[in-house]
Scaffold this active site. Structure first.
Site, PDB file in Angstrom:
ATOM      1  N   TYR A  25       0.827  -1.202   0.000  1.00  0.00           N
ATOM      2  CA  TYR A  25       0.000   0.000   0.000  1.00  0.00           C
ATOM      3  C   TYR A  25       0.862   1.253   0.000  1.00  0.00           C
ATOM      4  CZ  TYR A  25       0.740   0.595   5.112  1.00  0.00           C
ATOM      5  OH  TYR A  25       1.286   0.786   6.355  1.00  0.00           O
ATOM      6  N   CYS A  26       0.290   2.317  -0.547  1.00  0.00           N
ATOM      7  CA  CYS A  26       0.872   3.658  -0.437  1.00  0.00           C
ATOM      8  C   CYS A  26      -0.216   4.546   0.174  1.00  0.00           C
ATOM      9  CB  CYS A  26       1.379   4.171  -1.777  1.00  0.00           C
ATOM     10  SG  CYS A  26       0.103   4.368  -3.049  1.00  0.00           S
ATOM     11  N   TRP A  27      -0.166   5.837  -0.062  1.00  0.00           N
ATOM     12  CA  TRP A  27      -1.128   6.730   0.589  1.00  0.00           C
ATOM     13  C   TRP A  27      -2.542   6.533   0.066  1.00  0.00           C
ATOM     14  CZ3 TRP A  27      -3.204   8.959   4.326  1.00  0.00           C
ATOM     15  CH2 TRP A  27      -4.056  10.069   4.220  1.00  0.00           C
TER      16      TRP A  27
ATOM     17  N   SER B 225       2.262   2.575  -5.067  1.00  0.00           N
ATOM     18  CA  SER B 225       1.951   1.154  -4.860  1.00  0.00           C
ATOM     19  C   SER B 225       1.730   0.433  -6.193  1.00  0.00           C
ATOM     20  CB  SER B 225       0.725   0.992  -3.965  1.00  0.00           C
ATOM     21  OG  SER B 225      -0.401   1.640  -4.516  1.00  0.00           O
TER      22      SER B 225
ATOM     23  N   TYR C 228      -3.532   3.588   2.176  1.00  0.00           N
ATOM     24  CA  TYR C 228      -3.556   3.843   3.612  1.00  0.00           C
ATOM     25  C   TYR C 228      -4.671   4.814   3.980  1.00  0.00           C
ATOM     26  CZ  TYR C 228      -1.780   5.141   8.257  1.00  0.00           C
ATOM     27  OH  TYR C 228      -1.640   5.376   9.609  1.00  0.00           O
TER      28      TYR C 228
END
Length: 335
Positions: free
Chosen positions: A77-79, A85, A106
């Site tokens: 995951y990223c933001w 991601s 996230y």
């Protein structure tokens, strides 16, 4: 499944999914440079800049993923589930890994965390005067009942002295993430026990929605003698630094009385913790009484656990509250 957090190190430090491993695609400085490029020159230029920064790291990223993949397929995951991601997912799948990317990243996960805290759960609040051993009683209740140990999650004892002898506190965000995971493990259709906390536990601030629900939850009061409570406080703080304990009393001097606060400091430095604790209880007992006067309507049961061990107190509270809590759960379930 191993979880890889590909956000920058500072994003990870602020808060991350419990158990997630930091595997940043960009450093904090690189992320700032790419973000500035995006704002000033547009997405295409920012992507090209990002590729130039990531290119030399690709082999290392795959090598890091190889180490974690031994535990099973990977989650990434990223933001917001965007370019970072997506790029890492493509790279790791190209390298032969099975990867599941978090849709919404996230940010979406944080939304679920806050929803978990603020949902209408069957909270029951264990209350009692300072030194009653509420935290220890709840920890002995945990094998027999649903318990959320907020002070354990916060690394704080929940008072002006709460930081003494504890580990450094997590960020507020990390406390919420860890707490949501703990809440998700509790069994539905049963009371969920928590300790009577103020809005803050040290540096941790409880979500407004959760705190409002806690204020409306039924109260179970644990009663202990003053001597019992002094015994517990002396044991709890007996190994702490005298200087750390003495430094706290000036912070509550306004309510305790400046002369009393100084007497308490002198007692601590002289090694007389019991006298200092006795003085502190003048402040905490008065504060507790003022709070209880406003919450009489929420008291579901009162249990005297004087001279009980924490294990005995836990068993007695669960036994004595079984019927009123069952009736409350039944009433709560009605439409």
């Amino acid at each position: 499944m191993p979880i890889l957090d590909v956000r920058s190190p500072s994003e990870y430090a602020k808060g991350h999914a419990p158990g997630a491993v930091s595997m940043p695609l960009f450093s904090d400085e690189e992320r700032a440079v790419v973000g500035t490029c995006y704002k000033e020159k547009g997405q295409a230029e920012a992507i090209r800049l990002g590729l130039s920064l990531v290119g030399p790291k690709m082999a290392n990223l795959v090598e890091q993923a190889d180490q974690h993949a031994a535990q099973g397929p990977l989650e990434v995951y990223c933001w917001r589930g965007g370019m970072r991601s997506q790029s890492v997912t493509w790279l790791l799948e190209t390298a032969g890994h099975s990867v599941q990317r978090w849709d919404g990243g996230y940010k979406a996960y944080r939304g679920r965390v806050l929803d978990t805290w603020c949902a209408d759960h069957p909270w029951v609040v264990l209350s009692g005067l300072t030194g009653s051993g509420k935290t220890e009683i709840l920890r002995h209740m945990a094998p027999m009942a649903n318990v959320l140990d907020m002070e354990g999650l916060a690394h704080h004892k929940g008072s002006a002295f709460g930081h003494v002898g504890e580990l450094a506190q997590p960020t507020n965000e990390q406390f919420e993430n860890d707490g949501a995971q703990a809440i998700a493990a509790l069994k539905p259709q049963h009371p969920w026990w928590i300790e009577d906390e103020s809005r803050s536990i040290g540096r941790i601030w409880l979500q407004h929605g959760f705190f409002e629900r806690k204020k409306e939850a039924p109260l179970v009061l644990a009663h202990r003698s003053r001597e019992n409570r002094l015994d517990h406080l002396v044991h709890l703080y007996g190994q702490a630094s005298k200087e750390d304990l003495a430094a706290v009393f000036p912070k509550i001097a306004k309510r305790l009385g400046y002369q009393n606060a100084q007497w308490a400091v002198d007692a601590v430095l002289a090694g007389d913790l019991r006298s200092a604790a006795d003085l502190a209880l003048q402040y905490y007992d008065r504060t507790y009484s003022e709070s209880m006067a406003k919450r009489q309507d929420h008291i579901l049961a009162e249990v005297d656990v004087t001279d009980c061990t924490f294990e005995e107190a836990a068993e007695k509270i669960l036994c004595d509250t079984k019927k009123p809590l069952h009736a409350w759960i039944q009433q709560r379930a009605q439409p």
